[in-house]
Scaffold this motif. Structure first.
Motif: not given
Length: 142
Positions: A65-89
């Motif tokens: 229904a809705e989405s958004g994103c704030r970017f702080f620094s670059e992510v490049r290839f090849p590189a591992p990425v860890t995703a964290g999830i939580r629920i706000a509401h």
């Protein structure tokens, strides 16, 4: 003033991923759409792995229904990425997810996004209150 990026400790579940060659844009960093693909993948994988939704035969599904994103620094290839999830509401038929993406072993998020799922009847696509199993499972991420 822009709030600082979150840390790994701010998220309830962390999952490792890798960037892919196809995720890169001509400037050499992760394309914006790849961030959203990761957000969608980590949330839905968690829902399926926890047995909270049945993507093939379930009677209730989450639609964006809705989405958004704030970017702080670059992510490049090849590189591992860890995703964290939580629920706000958690609402009657909706959930606001928050996702942080951490490049390599960085303690601070490279990007933080959110999206709102509205859960609907799989056949009619009309909003449907969260069933008890889904609501109880989601509450673990508050």
């Amino acid at each position: 003033m822009k709030a600082p990026p979150g840390t790994r400790a701010d998220y309830r579940v962390l999952s490792p991923h890798d960037t892919r060659w196809k995720d890169m844009d001509p400037y050499g960093h992760l394309n914006n759409v790849a961030y959203y693909e990761l957000f969608d993948t980590v949330v839905n994988a968690w829902l399926v792995n926890e047995g909270l939704i049945d993507i093939h035969d379930g009677d209730q599904i989450g639609v964006m229904a809705e989405s958004g994103c704030r970017f702080f620094s670059e992510v490049r290839f090849p590189a591992p990425v860890t995703a964290g999830i939580r629920i706000a509401h958690i609402g009657t038929s909706s959930v606001r997810w928050e996702v942080g993406l951490f490049a390599g072993d960085s303690a601070s998020a490279a990007a933080e996004g959110f999206f709102v799922h509205v859960y609907v009847d799989a056949d009619t696509r009309r909003p449907k209150p969260l069933n008890d199993t889904l609501r109880e499972g989601l509450a673990r991420l508050l």
